[in-house]
Enzyme design. Sequence first.
Site, PDB file in Angstrom:
ATOM      1  N   GLU A   1      11.814  59.444 -30.871  1.00  0.00           N
ATOM      2  CA  GLU A   1      10.981  60.234 -29.956  1.00  0.00           C
ATOM      3  C   GLU A   1      10.987  61.722 -30.248  1.00  0.00           C
ATOM      4  OE1 GLU A   1      12.913  57.706 -29.063  1.00  0.00           O
ATOM      5  OE2 GLU A   1      11.868  56.450 -27.613  1.00  0.00           O
TER       6      GLU A   1
ATOM      7  N   GLU B   1      14.282  50.136 -26.860  1.00  0.00           N
ATOM      8  CA  GLU B   1      14.628  50.119 -25.432  1.00  0.00           C
ATOM      9  C   GLU B   1      14.364  48.739 -24.816  1.00  0.00           C
ATOM     10  OE1 GLU B   1      12.221  53.711 -24.979  1.00  0.00           O
ATOM     11  OE2 GLU B   1      13.935  54.671 -24.012  1.00  0.00           O
TER      12      GLU B   1
ATOM     13  N   ALA C   1       6.401  52.932 -27.615  1.00  0.00           N
ATOM     14  CA  ALA C   1       5.287  53.129 -26.691  1.00  0.00           C
ATOM     15  C   ALA C   1       4.071  53.516 -27.520  1.00  0.00           C
ATOM     16  CB  ALA C   1       5.634  54.226 -25.696  1.00  0.00           C
TER      17      ALA C   1
ATOM     18  N   GLY D   1      10.379  52.750 -27.600  1.00  0.00           N
ATOM     19  CA  GLY D   1      10.294  51.773 -26.510  1.00  0.00           C
ATOM     20  C   GLY D   1      10.619  50.354 -26.958  1.00  0.00           C
TER      21      GLY D   1
HETATM   22  N1  CO8 Z   1       1.895  53.573 -31.129  1.00  0.00           N
HETATM   23  C1  CO8 Z   1       0.611  53.337 -31.494  1.00  0.00           C
HETATM   24  N2  CO8 Z   1       0.253  52.816 -32.698  1.00  0.00           N
HETATM   25  C2  CO8 Z   1       1.241  52.540 -33.559  1.00  0.00           C
HETATM   26  C3  CO8 Z   1       2.602  52.760 -33.249  1.00  0.00           C
HETATM   27  C4  CO8 Z   1       2.913  53.289 -31.972  1.00  0.00           C
HETATM   28  N3  CO8 Z   1       4.174  53.493 -31.549  1.00  0.00           N
HETATM   29  N4  CO8 Z   1       3.339  52.400 -34.320  1.00  0.00           N
HETATM   30  C5  CO8 Z   1       2.476  51.959 -35.256  1.00  0.00           C
HETATM   31  N5  CO8 Z   1       1.209  52.045 -34.810  1.00  0.00           N
HETATM   32  C6  CO8 Z   1      -0.011  51.683 -35.505  1.00  0.00           C
HETATM   33  C7  CO8 Z   1      -0.376  52.703 -36.566  1.00  0.00           C
HETATM   34  O1  CO8 Z   1      -1.044  53.790 -36.004  1.00  0.00           O
HETATM   35  C8  CO8 Z   1      -1.236  51.863 -37.496  1.00  0.00           C
HETATM   36  O2  CO8 Z   1      -2.515  51.730 -36.915  1.00  0.00           O
HETATM   37  P1  CO8 Z   1      -3.833  51.853 -37.875  1.00  0.00           P
HETATM   38  O3  CO8 Z   1      -3.707  50.710 -38.837  1.00  0.00           O
HETATM   39  O4  CO8 Z   1      -4.955  51.690 -36.893  1.00  0.00           O
HETATM   40  O5  CO8 Z   1      -3.758  53.194 -38.519  1.00  0.00           O
HETATM   41  C9  CO8 Z   1      -0.581  50.485 -37.432  1.00  0.00           C
HETATM   42  O6  CO8 Z   1       0.203  50.472 -36.235  1.00  0.00           O
HETATM   43  C10 CO8 Z   1       0.338  50.228 -38.598  1.00  0.00           C
HETATM   44  O7  CO8 Z   1       1.265  51.294 -38.674  1.00  0.00           O
HETATM   45  P2  CO8 Z   1       1.509  52.133 -40.027  1.00  0.00           P
HETATM   46  O8  CO8 Z   1       0.293  52.157 -40.872  1.00  0.00           O
HETATM   47  O9  CO8 Z   1       2.102  53.438 -39.630  1.00  0.00           O
HETATM   48  O10 CO8 Z   1       2.611  51.192 -40.726  1.00  0.00           O
HETATM   49  P3  CO8 Z   1       3.767  51.661 -41.723  1.00  0.00           P
HETATM   50  O11 CO8 Z   1       4.371  50.401 -42.258  1.00  0.00           O
HETATM   51  O12 CO8 Z   1       3.284  52.682 -42.686  1.00  0.00           O
HETATM   52  O13 CO8 Z   1       4.855  52.371 -40.770  1.00  0.00           O
HETATM   53  C11 CO8 Z   1       6.249  52.611 -38.840  1.00  0.00           C
HETATM   54  C12 CO8 Z   1       5.522  51.643 -39.790  1.00  0.00           C
HETATM   55  C13 CO8 Z   1       7.377  53.322 -39.570  1.00  0.00           C
HETATM   56  C14 CO8 Z   1       6.817  51.766 -37.690  1.00  0.00           C
HETATM   57  C15 CO8 Z   1       5.224  53.650 -38.289  1.00  0.00           C
HETATM   58  O14 CO8 Z   1       4.090  52.955 -37.807  1.00  0.00           O
HETATM   59  C16 CO8 Z   1       5.758  54.500 -37.194  1.00  0.00           C
HETATM   60  O15 CO8 Z   1       6.507  55.437 -37.449  1.00  0.00           O
HETATM   61  N6  CO8 Z   1       5.361  54.209 -35.920  1.00  0.00           N
HETATM   62  C17 CO8 Z   1       5.725  55.000 -34.786  1.00  0.00           C
HETATM   63  C18 CO8 Z   1       7.161  54.737 -34.380  1.00  0.00           C
HETATM   64  C19 CO8 Z   1       7.559  55.627 -33.217  1.00  0.00           C
HETATM   65  O16 CO8 Z   1       7.549  56.844 -33.300  1.00  0.00           O
HETATM   66  N7  CO8 Z   1       7.905  54.996 -32.085  1.00  0.00           N
HETATM   67  C20 CO8 Z   1       8.320  55.691 -30.899  1.00  0.00           C
HETATM   68  C21 CO8 Z   1       7.136  55.962 -30.023  1.00  0.00           C
HETATM   69  S1  CO8 Z   1       7.566  56.978 -28.625  1.00  0.00           S
HETATM   70  C22 CO8 Z   1       8.293  55.929 -27.531  1.00  0.00           C
HETATM   71  O17 CO8 Z   1       8.460  54.765 -27.771  1.00  0.00           O
HETATM   72  C23 CO8 Z   1       8.706  56.545 -26.249  1.00  0.00           C
HETATM   73  C24 CO8 Z   1       9.141  55.539 -25.185  1.00  0.00           C
HETATM   74  C25 CO8 Z   1       9.054  56.179 -23.828  1.00  0.00           C
HETATM   75  C26 CO8 Z   1       7.623  56.504 -23.520  1.00  0.00           C
HETATM   76  C27 CO8 Z   1       7.375  57.083 -22.200  1.00  0.00           C
HETATM   77  C28 CO8 Z   1       5.884  56.959 -21.815  1.00  0.00           C
HETATM   78  C29 CO8 Z   1       5.183  58.240 -21.565  1.00  0.00           C
END
Ligand code: CO8
Length: 259
Positions: free
Chosen positions: A133, A113, A65, A110
């Site tokens: 999460e 999921e 998400a 997500g």
């Molecule tokens: N949300 C928003 N932006 C994201 C997300 C995300 N989940 N993942 C990556 N991005 C963005 C980064 O912010 C970055 O943007 P920018 O270039 O503008 O800074 C771009 O994508 C590239 O990401 P990275 O630079 O971080 O790339 P890396 O190769 O260094 O890392 C990763 C890749 C490991 C995937 C890293 O981006 C990461 O850890 N992302 C988050 C993963 C995460 O925590 N996902 C779970 C989110 S919570 C969720 O899904 C809950 C579901 C239920 C929600 C209920 C709703 C309320």
Amino acid sequence: MDYRNILFEVKEGIGYVTVNRPKALNALNTEVLTELDDVFRRIDDDDRVKAVIVTGSGRAFVAGADIAQMSELNGIEGRDMTIQGQKVMELIEAVNKPVIAAVNGFALGGGCELAMACDIRMASDKAKFGQPEVNLGIIPGYGGTQRLPRLVGKGMAKKLIYSAEMIDAQEAYRIGLVEYVIPADELMAEAEKLAKTIMSKAPIAIKMAKVAVNNGLNTDLKTGVQFEAEAYTSTFVSEDRVEGMKAFVEKRPAEFKGK
Ligand code: CO8
């Protein structure tokens, strides 16, 4: 509806749904969820679509998400976004066509999921899975606490959710989270091959098999097998059942019509 965050096309009976926000690693914000909701409603009604492949643009399937959007929400809005996502996953799980997740990269939160809401998961050997999460102070909210244990067992699901560990495609295969691991450059071709295999079978039988498995998993065994008998009967009264059995006896390929 015009889509800004997903791509949708139909080719040779396959509906391709691609989450297309590569700059944010295809993170699911409310707009993406609204578009996914719309496209799966269309797919449900679209007779051209016999099978669906869901994938992501660039190096991610879906990295979860949208954390930037979630960070701005109050409690009520957070709940609304969870419920919106859960409904989309339920819609995908229940859509009347087989759905294959072609997991090309990160499938986190997500994104994992979303893959689990699909019928069958094919992972590229570069894919990564996880429910991170708890790193953010939340728990999976698009059905992950429910679908993950159903796929990999209670203990393994808790291990993944509590640790926020990111696992590779081989480990995902080992624990039963995905059904295939495919070299990255062959992923779409293999997904299409599987889709075409499924499309060559009797469509009503595929539909009823999906409903029987899904409904059975949501109930006790006795109710599940009773439901199976009803679903089975829907196939037995079909013209395709007559054709399938006749073709076997006549030693020729069956010609199914979806009737
Ligand atoms: N949300 C928003 N932006 C994201 C997300 C995300 N989940 N993942 C990556 N991005 C963005 C980064 O912010 C970055 O943007 P920018 O270039 O503008 O800074 C771009 O994508 C590239 O990401 P990275 O630079 O971080 O790339 P890396 O190769 O260094 O890392 C990763 C890749 C490991 C995937 C890293 O981006 C990461 O850890 N992302 C988050 C993963 C995460 O925590 N996902 C779970 C989110 S919570 C969720 O899904 C809950 C579901 C239920 C929600 C209920 C709703 C309320």
